[in-house]
Design an enzyme around this catalytic site. Structure first.
Site, PDB file in Angstrom:
ATOM      1  CD  GLU A  66      -6.379   0.163  -4.058  1.00  0.00           C
ATOM      2  OE1 GLU A  66      -6.456  -0.991  -4.296  1.00  0.00           O
ATOM      3  OE2 GLU A  66      -4.703   0.743  -4.707  1.00  0.00           O
ATOM      4  CD  GLU A 102      -1.176   1.065  -3.942  1.00  0.00           C
ATOM      5  OE1 GLU A 102      -1.721   1.260  -5.129  1.00  0.00           O
ATOM      6  OE2 GLU A 102      -1.376   0.293  -2.692  1.00  0.00           O
TER       7      GLU A 102
HETATM    8  O1  AHR Z   1       0.799  -1.041  -6.582  1.00  0.00           O
HETATM    9  C1  AHR Z   1       0.095  -1.997  -7.618  1.00  0.00           C
HETATM   10  C2  AHR Z   1      -1.018  -2.498  -6.835  1.00  0.00           C
HETATM   11  O2  AHR Z   1      -2.494  -1.488  -7.010  1.00  0.00           O
HETATM   12  C3  AHR Z   1      -1.446  -2.572  -5.272  1.00  0.00           C
HETATM   13  O3  AHR Z   1      -0.947  -3.711  -4.889  1.00  0.00           O
HETATM   14  C4  AHR Z   1      -2.581  -2.141  -4.919  1.00  0.00           C
HETATM   15  O4  AHR Z   1      -2.709  -1.674  -3.672  1.00  0.00           O
HETATM   16  C5  AHR Z   1      -2.833  -0.912  -5.995  1.00  0.00           C
HETATM   17  O5  AHR Z   1      -4.372  -1.058  -6.311  1.00  0.00           O
END
Ligand code: AHR
Length: 505
Positions: A174, A293
């Site tokens: 990110e 994610e």
């Molecule tokens: O999964 C939780 C968090 O969400 C992770 O660390 C990050 O990559 C995202 O913002």
């Protein structure tokens, strides 16, 4: 009278072979995911390495082919050297992303051993926040080079003779997000990712790279970020990442369940951007997607803020511990359908995360048992029965009105054909909260197949939750599908997740 929907599936109308890695997950050094989650020395159910055997069994039940590690936001200030060598000599660190204490008791070797026991490969993430090319190269040399060099010999001296051979590497995490430690502009990141991938390929040309896309589609730089980053890295990387988390913040479940449409739009915009860069570069290569994610995440947001603001530095604070309810499981099912529908381009996807932190698996804080959250079940069904070839679903569904998403379909569905095993599975959600829908499916191309089972996940209470004591939301087999002359007729109850299985006679 119930509404009716029609679907047609044909074994030759295929989307793609489903890459098993779309059933991957994610473990970050965050909250109680590692410490007090997968690792709890002294617990009666832990093995000689301190890993919870019951948790490993639950991960195996989910059949997770690959686990992304060690972050997430955590990775952007992670010094991998701290996590190897004799445990008693490893430094304790201030972990800045989640304001915790990291004692490095579980590091690269321990996690690899855990992943092997759980039947998963490791998808390794690199720190491109506070570090760069040379540290990434050193880590790769440590992990994948056979021996005879500084870092490969260091690995051997730490007791691991054989190289790990990690194949899939994330070029940071990110990096577009201002919250990220070492956050970068699209050109700063694009150049760093390009040069890091280029150098790492010189060490091990067999590895694959995931380059960071936007943190979500609401980011102000989306999709220009994807365009610029890929313009720098297109020739060196294999996948572009997508992340998304949804929550029912407004309390409107109709809109919450329509959010899988946003996920589908997100994927299509990213594909369009990838293909634009492909055209611009006159490239013959397709860029694939790593949705590394995805989940529901919002129940725990207030606790998380409280921990960051009002608590002392602590090992494994109980943060991001969303307790999921039944409607969350429905959305997770809908999101799985979207991933399968886009399986021609989405080759990796990670349910974020796996244990305790926004997770399908929970462990009780005080040495208690592990248990399954509501979202465990749709993921388990898809991972178990959704391997094979995704078929193009031609669906004619009635619609219902939502506040923010306009009219949306009642029925969302996809079918997967596993030719080898002789199985066809239909995954369907009726997201109409008021009315049942009768779904008739034309399966005439599957001659010789018979109905095996119709499994449902349903509950009169959309907010029903599971706990260590009670599994209020758990799947059951029902007698609601009949088959006649190549036509399946299935009753899909309002607000239900359905798995309809056919097997070859
Ligand atoms: O999964 C939780 C968090 O969400 C992770 O660390 C990050 O990559 C995202 O913002």
């Amino acid at each position: 009278m119930a509404k009716s929907a029609k679907m047609m599936i044909d074994k030759s109308f295929q989307i793609s072979k489903v890459d098993d890695r779309i059933y991957s997950s994610f473990i970050e050094h965050l909250g109680r995911a590692v410490y007090d989650g997968i690792y709890q020395p002294g617990h009666p159910l832990s093995n000689e390495d301190g890993f919870r055997k019951d948790v490993i069994e639950l991960v195996k039940e989910l059949n997770v082919p690959m686990v992304r590690y060690p972050g997430g936001n955590f990775v952007s200030n992670f010094y991998w050297e701290d996590s190897v060598g004799p445990v008693e000599q490893r430094p304790h660190r201030l972990e800045l992303a989640w304001r915790s204490l990291e004692k490095n008791e579980v590091g690269l070797h321990e996690f690899s051993k855990w992943a092997k026991a759980a039947g998963s490969d490791v998808m390794m993430a690199l720190n491109l926040g506070t570090r760069g090319i040379s540290d990434a190269c050193n880590l790769l040399e440590y992990c994948n080079h056979p021996g005879g060099t500084k870092y490969s010999d260091l690995r051997i001296s730490h007791g691991q003779k054989e190289p790990y051979g990690f194949k899939t590497w994330c070029l940071g995490n990110e990096m577009d997000g201002p919250w990220q430690i070492g956050h970068k502009t699209m050109d700063e990141y694009g150049r760093l990712a390009e040069e890091t991938a280029k150098a790492m390929k010189l060490i091990d040309p067999s590895i694959e790279f995931v380059v960071c896309g936007s943190s979500n589609q609401e980011m102000p730089t989306f999709p220009q970020w994807e365009n610029r980053v890929l313009t720098h890295t297109y020739d060196y990387v294999d996948y572009l990442s997508l992340h998304t988390y949804y929550g029912n913040r407004s309390g409107n479940t109709g809109d919450f369940l329509a959010k899988s449409n946003d996920m589908d739009d997100f994927i299509h915009t990213v594909i369009a951007t990838c293909d634009y860069v492909k055209a611009k570069k006159r490239s013959r290569k397709n860029m694939y997607l790593s949705f590394d994610e995805w989940n529901v995440w919002y129940h725990s947001n207030a606790t998380e803020d409280d921990y960051r603001e009002n608590h002392p530095w602590e090992v494994a604070p109980p943060i991001l511990e969303d307790i999921y309810n039944f409607e969350d499981a429905l959305l997770v099912g809908l999101m799985l359908i979207v991933l399968l529908r886009n399986s021609d381009r989405v080759k990796v996807a990670c349910l974020a995360q796996l244990v305790n932190v926004i997770a399908p698996i929970m462990t009780d804080r005080n040495g208690g048992p592990s248990w399954k959250q509501t979202i465990f079940y749709p993921f388990m069904h898809a991972s178990k029965y959704g391997r094979g070839t995704a078929l193009l679903p031609v669906i004619d569904s009635p619609v219902h009105a939502t506040k923010d998403h306009g009219e949306v379909t009642d029925v969302e569905a996809i079918a997967v054909h596993n030719e080898e095993k002789g199985e066809v599975t239909i995954f369907a959600v009726n997201r109409n909260l008021e009315e049942d829908v009768v779904l008739t499916t034309d399966i005439r191309s599957f001659e010789g197949y018979q109905l095996a089972e119709h499994i449902v996940l349903e509950n009169d209470d959309l907010k029903a939750e599971n706990s260590a004591e009670k599994q209020k939301v758990a799947p059951v087999s029902v007698d609601r599908t009949t088959m006649d002359g190549g036509i399946l007729t299935s009753m899909l109850h309002k607000a239900s997740w359905n798995v309809i299985r056919l097997v070859r006679r």
